[in-house]
Design a protein around this motif. Sequence first.
Motif, PDB file in Angstrom:
ATOM      1  N   HIS A 123     -21.842 -28.645 -55.234  1.00 27.82           N
ATOM      2  CA  HIS A 123     -21.554 -28.107 -54.537  1.00 27.82           C
ATOM      3  C   HIS A 123     -20.643 -28.590 -53.406  1.00 27.82           C
ATOM      4  O   HIS A 123     -19.740 -28.477 -52.914  1.00 27.82           O
ATOM      5  N   LEU A 124     -21.179 -29.665 -52.245  1.00 21.69           N
ATOM      6  CA  LEU A 124     -20.397 -29.845 -51.099  1.00 21.69           C
ATOM      7  C   LEU A 124     -19.632 -31.229 -51.461  1.00 21.69           C
ATOM      8  O   LEU A 124     -19.435 -32.015 -50.629  1.00 21.69           O
TER       9      LEU A 124
ATOM     10  N   ALA B  24     -15.993 -31.020 -50.839  1.00 20.19           N
ATOM     11  CA  ALA B  24     -15.896 -31.567 -49.361  1.00 20.19           C
ATOM     12  C   ALA B  24     -16.024 -32.817 -48.717  1.00 20.19           C
ATOM     13  O   ALA B  24     -15.582 -33.026 -47.631  1.00 20.19           O
ATOM     14  N   ARG B  25     -17.351 -33.535 -48.997  1.00 16.31           N
ATOM     15  CA  ARG B  25     -17.747 -34.406 -47.873  1.00 16.31           C
ATOM     16  C   ARG B  25     -16.418 -35.773 -48.339  1.00 16.31           C
ATOM     17  O   ARG B  25     -15.879 -36.256 -47.964  1.00 16.31           O
TER      18      ARG B  25
ATOM     19  N   ILE C 165     -25.534 -37.412 -42.039  1.00 16.23           N
ATOM     20  CA  ILE C 165     -26.005 -35.511 -42.324  1.00 16.23           C
ATOM     21  C   ILE C 165     -25.395 -35.192 -43.610  1.00 16.23           C
ATOM     22  O   ILE C 165     -25.706 -35.320 -45.013  1.00 16.23           O
ATOM     23  N   SER C 166     -23.841 -35.479 -43.653  1.00 15.33           N
ATOM     24  CA  SER C 166     -23.362 -35.428 -44.704  1.00 15.33           C
ATOM     25  C   SER C 166     -23.309 -35.827 -45.767  1.00 15.33           C
ATOM     26  O   SER C 166     -23.449 -34.865 -47.106  1.00 15.33           O
TER      27      SER C 166
ATOM     28  N   ALA D  87     -26.647 -34.101 -47.144  1.00 15.53           N
ATOM     29  CA  ALA D  87     -26.206 -32.795 -47.828  1.00 15.53           C
ATOM     30  C   ALA D  87     -26.025 -32.808 -49.372  1.00 15.53           C
ATOM     31  O   ALA D  87     -26.271 -32.343 -49.771  1.00 15.53           O
TER      32      ALA D  87
ATOM     33  N   MET E 132     -29.163 -33.207 -51.065  1.00 17.17           N
ATOM     34  CA  MET E 132     -30.473 -32.468 -50.783  1.00 17.17           C
ATOM     35  C   MET E 132     -29.537 -31.528 -52.127  1.00 17.17           C
ATOM     36  O   MET E 132     -30.578 -30.379 -52.200  1.00 17.17           O
ATOM     37  N   THR E 133     -28.410 -31.162 -51.937  1.00 19.56           N
ATOM     38  CA  THR E 133     -27.513 -30.153 -53.642  1.00 19.56           C
ATOM     39  C   THR E 133     -27.183 -30.886 -54.871  1.00 19.56           C
ATOM     40  O   THR E 133     -26.244 -29.514 -55.623  1.00 19.56           O
TER      41      THR E 133
ATOM     42  N   ARG F 286     -28.034 -32.027 -58.909  1.00 18.14           N
ATOM     43  CA  ARG F 286     -28.499 -30.973 -59.257  1.00 18.14           C
ATOM     44  C   ARG F 286     -29.822 -32.542 -60.480  1.00 18.14           C
ATOM     45  O   ARG F 286     -28.446 -32.902 -60.889  1.00 18.14           O
TER      46      ARG F 286
ATOM     47  N   TYR G 167     -34.374 -35.220 -52.040  1.00 18.26           N
ATOM     48  CA  TYR G 167     -34.617 -35.006 -50.379  1.00 18.26           C
ATOM     49  C   TYR G 167     -35.918 -36.275 -50.139  1.00 18.26           C
ATOM     50  O   TYR G 167     -36.476 -36.971 -50.171  1.00 18.26           O
ATOM     51  N   TYR G 168     -34.427 -37.073 -49.590  1.00 17.78           N
ATOM     52  CA  TYR G 168     -35.728 -38.568 -48.796  1.00 17.78           C
ATOM     53  C   TYR G 168     -35.525 -38.001 -47.505  1.00 17.78           C
ATOM     54  O   TYR G 168     -36.349 -39.344 -47.112  1.00 17.78           O
ATOM     55  N   TRP G 169     -35.677 -37.986 -47.159  1.00 19.97           N
ATOM     56  CA  TRP G 169     -36.081 -37.850 -45.173  1.00 19.97           C
ATOM     57  C   TRP G 169     -37.493 -36.901 -45.896  1.00 19.97           C
ATOM     58  O   TRP G 169     -37.842 -36.326 -46.393  1.00 19.97           O
TER      59      TRP G 169
ATOM     60  N   HIS H 207     -17.283 -29.124 -42.194  1.00 22.95           N
ATOM     61  CA  HIS H 207     -16.866 -29.448 -42.772  1.00 22.95           C
ATOM     62  C   HIS H 207     -17.181 -29.513 -44.711  1.00 22.95           C
ATOM     63  O   HIS H 207     -15.710 -28.976 -44.876  1.00 22.95           O
ATOM     64  N   LEU H 208     -18.072 -28.800 -44.517  1.00 20.67           N
ATOM     65  CA  LEU H 208     -18.890 -28.140 -45.902  1.00 20.67           C
ATOM     66  C   LEU H 208     -18.938 -26.734 -45.726  1.00 20.67           C
ATOM     67  O   LEU H 208     -18.961 -26.203 -47.096  1.00 20.67           O
TER      68      LEU H 208
ATOM     69  N   ALA I 188     -16.442 -24.917 -48.256  1.00 21.79           N
ATOM     70  CA  ALA I 188     -17.288 -25.704 -50.095  1.00 21.79           C
ATOM     71  C   ALA I 188     -18.644 -24.374 -49.765  1.00 21.79           C
ATOM     72  O   ALA I 188     -18.612 -23.932 -50.998  1.00 21.79           O
TER      73      ALA I 188
ATOM     74  N   GLU J 130     -31.514 -23.912 -53.377  1.00 21.31           N
ATOM     75  CA  GLU J 130     -30.082 -24.854 -53.172  1.00 21.31           C
ATOM     76  C   GLU J 130     -29.383 -24.133 -52.226  1.00 21.31           C
ATOM     77  O   GLU J 130     -29.127 -24.649 -51.448  1.00 21.31           O
TER      78      GLU J 130
ATOM     79  N   ILE K  47     -30.720 -25.069 -48.068  1.00 17.53           N
ATOM     80  CA  ILE K  47     -30.462 -26.144 -48.348  1.00 17.53           C
ATOM     81  C   ILE K  47     -28.383 -26.366 -48.276  1.00 17.53           C
ATOM     82  O   ILE K  47     -28.610 -26.492 -46.691  1.00 17.53           O
TER      83      ILE K  47
ATOM     84  N   ALA L 195     -27.276 -27.466 -44.576  1.00 14.54           N
ATOM     85  CA  ALA L 195     -26.049 -28.739 -43.962  1.00 14.54           C
ATOM     86  C   ALA L 195     -25.449 -27.948 -44.347  1.00 14.54           C
ATOM     87  O   ALA L 195     -24.380 -28.959 -42.712  1.00 14.54           O
TER      88      ALA L 195
ATOM     89  N   THR M  62     -24.201 -29.774 -39.900  1.00 16.25           N
ATOM     90  CA  THR M  62     -22.335 -30.409 -39.686  1.00 16.25           C
ATOM     91  C   THR M  62     -22.367 -29.583 -38.893  1.00 16.25           C
ATOM     92  O   THR M  62     -20.533 -30.546 -38.685  1.00 16.25           O
TER      93      THR M  62
ATOM     94  N   ILE N 157     -39.911 -30.157 -43.422  1.00 13.86           N
ATOM     95  CA  ILE N 157     -39.753 -31.090 -44.357  1.00 13.86           C
ATOM     96  C   ILE N 157     -40.920 -31.246 -45.388  1.00 13.86           C
ATOM     97  O   ILE N 157     -41.006 -31.575 -46.427  1.00 13.86           O
TER      98      ILE N 157
ATOM     99  N   HIS O 119     -41.689 -31.185 -49.448  1.00 11.34           N
ATOM    100  CA  HIS O 119     -41.602 -31.977 -50.409  1.00 11.34           C
ATOM    101  C   HIS O 119     -43.385 -31.355 -51.214  1.00 11.34           C
ATOM    102  O   HIS O 119     -43.149 -31.940 -52.350  1.00 11.34           O
TER     103      HIS O 119
END
Lengths: 326, 326
Positions: free
Chosen positions: A203-204, A207-208, A240-241, A244, A247-248, A250, A254-256, B203-204, B207, B237, B240, B244, B248, B261, B265
């Motif tokens: 949903h972001l 906007a990104r 970060i954007s 974000a 991570m949102t 569907r 989650y890479y971090w 900026h998010l 949204a 969701e 997060i 987010a 940002t 984090i 996981h």
Amino acid sequence: MSILKATAAACANIAFIKYWGQRDVELNLPANSSLSMNLDRLTTVTTVEFSPDYDDDVVILDGREERGEARQRIVAHLDRVRAMAGLRAGARVISKNSFPTGVGLASSASGFAALSLAASRAAGLELSQRELSILARFGSGSACRSIPGGFSEWTAGTCSEESFARQIAPPEHWELRDVIAIVSRAHKRVGSTEGHALAPTSHLYQARVASVAGRLAQAKAALLEKDLATLGRIIEEDAISMHAVMMTSRPPIYYWLPGSIKLIHEVQNWRAEGLEVYFTFDAGPNIHLICQAADQAEVERRLRDIEEVLEVIVSGPGPGARVIEP
Amino acid sequence: MSILKATAAACANIAFIKYWGQRDVELNLPANSSLSMNLDRLTTVTTVEFSPDYDDDVVILDGREERGEARQRIVAHLDRVRAMAGLRAGARVISKNSFPTGVGLASSASGFAALSLAASRAAGLELSQRELSILARFGSGSACRSIPGGFSEWTAGTCSEESFARQIAPPEHWELRDVIAIVSRAHKRVGSTEGHALAPTSHLYQARVASVAGRLAQAKAALLEKDLATLGRIIEEDAISMHAVMMTSRPPIYYWLPGSIKLIHEVQNWRAEGLEVYFTFDAGPNIHLICQAADQAEVERRLRDIEEVLEVIVSGPGPGARVIEP
């Protein structure tokens, strides 16, 4: 018949403004333009030899013959070059990365940039930088940014001919460093191709994408002015954007990892102490610390004190893709 | 003159759909509606005594007299009650939290809910639940959700009279558990008041705000149907999404720590193994694991094996704010 063989080298690149999500999947057109620096320490050297005697394409990467999907992606790229050159021949591809493989560093950008140049030259084509960048884009989006040297902007474009990278400053413009802290050597669970496809489910995402143009213009100006304080804050926000959106998605990606977050905090602390360093991430947990050459040693020193950091790799601004032989 | 004294208790609450950012700062109107569960283990008990003999307001929290800003926020709330009651009297406020203070758990929701009820009753007011929720909202936005019992929805509203929480299900509706894993006892560097003000700089943000209504409707339906699989994915969701926006903002706020984090996981891994548990976060690093009562012991057991977890606190659905005496 002449020898249809060429060797080329190309660097990986780190994006200051990220590419995540596609406008056109078929053509590999990105949802937004992006900005990057080539990384001189992360280089792929690729030799392509075409021969009518070869029945099939053989791909050897770092001494190991590739099979399955990884090979198939390279064969599809060779097919593009063969179609352009009107060539019917099998290929032998031998590719080597200068950096340790399997440390979670993406090699598709340097790999497809080197492959595009080596294969097209071996096939007898003399492509312009623009044509090469477009060709590389079909192999892997971010590979198009590894064709020009130094600092590049990939214009998203609305059709294939418009979507390529051009240099905005040569490597010698600015002695920036990308100090990569490896916090995981694991292969990522969700690859970029799958990730790009998931991006619009966030949903972001819109906007990104809508916000990137503003950041890109600011980052480009800051890069040309060598204003690291401005550039740094923008690249952190853009990274970060992108995460974000990941991570949102569907399902979410989650890479971090814990070490990634630890280093986000350390970077803030170090800046508060006067060390000018900023972070970014690719689609993975390893953190890229951007600083000027004068601060590189201090950044490295501090990283080596952190338990979660398994390895440190430092790059300066690298050259563009180049033919090594013939 | 009658004794102007009353004691009230109220629970903290965990938001399944989050409140972050305000439509109206003066009135504490949130940018979006939110959904929460009261937490029976996290209770504040507050006694308020008004007396014309008291020159000034004295606030004692967990045995320590409060000074400065913390006291000032409570005095401002007492002023609201005095204005409503037409009362001129100093107050003595004695407040105790049932949960360890200084473990990074917000006490403002339970604190202002209990204060609103105790102070209004001590001042001789008999407020409706709606009036109490509105009053509590002025003290701390999320406190309005601690007035009704069980599961509550705070309707954002466009004016003060419309912006209050009402119960959507009583505590006994569903034996959910909030298993809180404390990964840091440090006080947060950026408080919620400051954070809310920064939210629109992301900026998010727009949204996120625009997307909340859809998630809230789904989460509410899932809550009423006791469909944890659906509810869980939505609350993850939404959490997060809120973080987010925080990360940002300009400047960014990074509440997560390495342990946060790690547990994100772990929750994914545990679910893959068949343990039905979902996470959420408040404006801080501590992770709230939402599961059904039957899985509570297993979630606790696994948490205690994780080095980064300093403490575990388990709550079920708690009652609304209530008068204890007189």
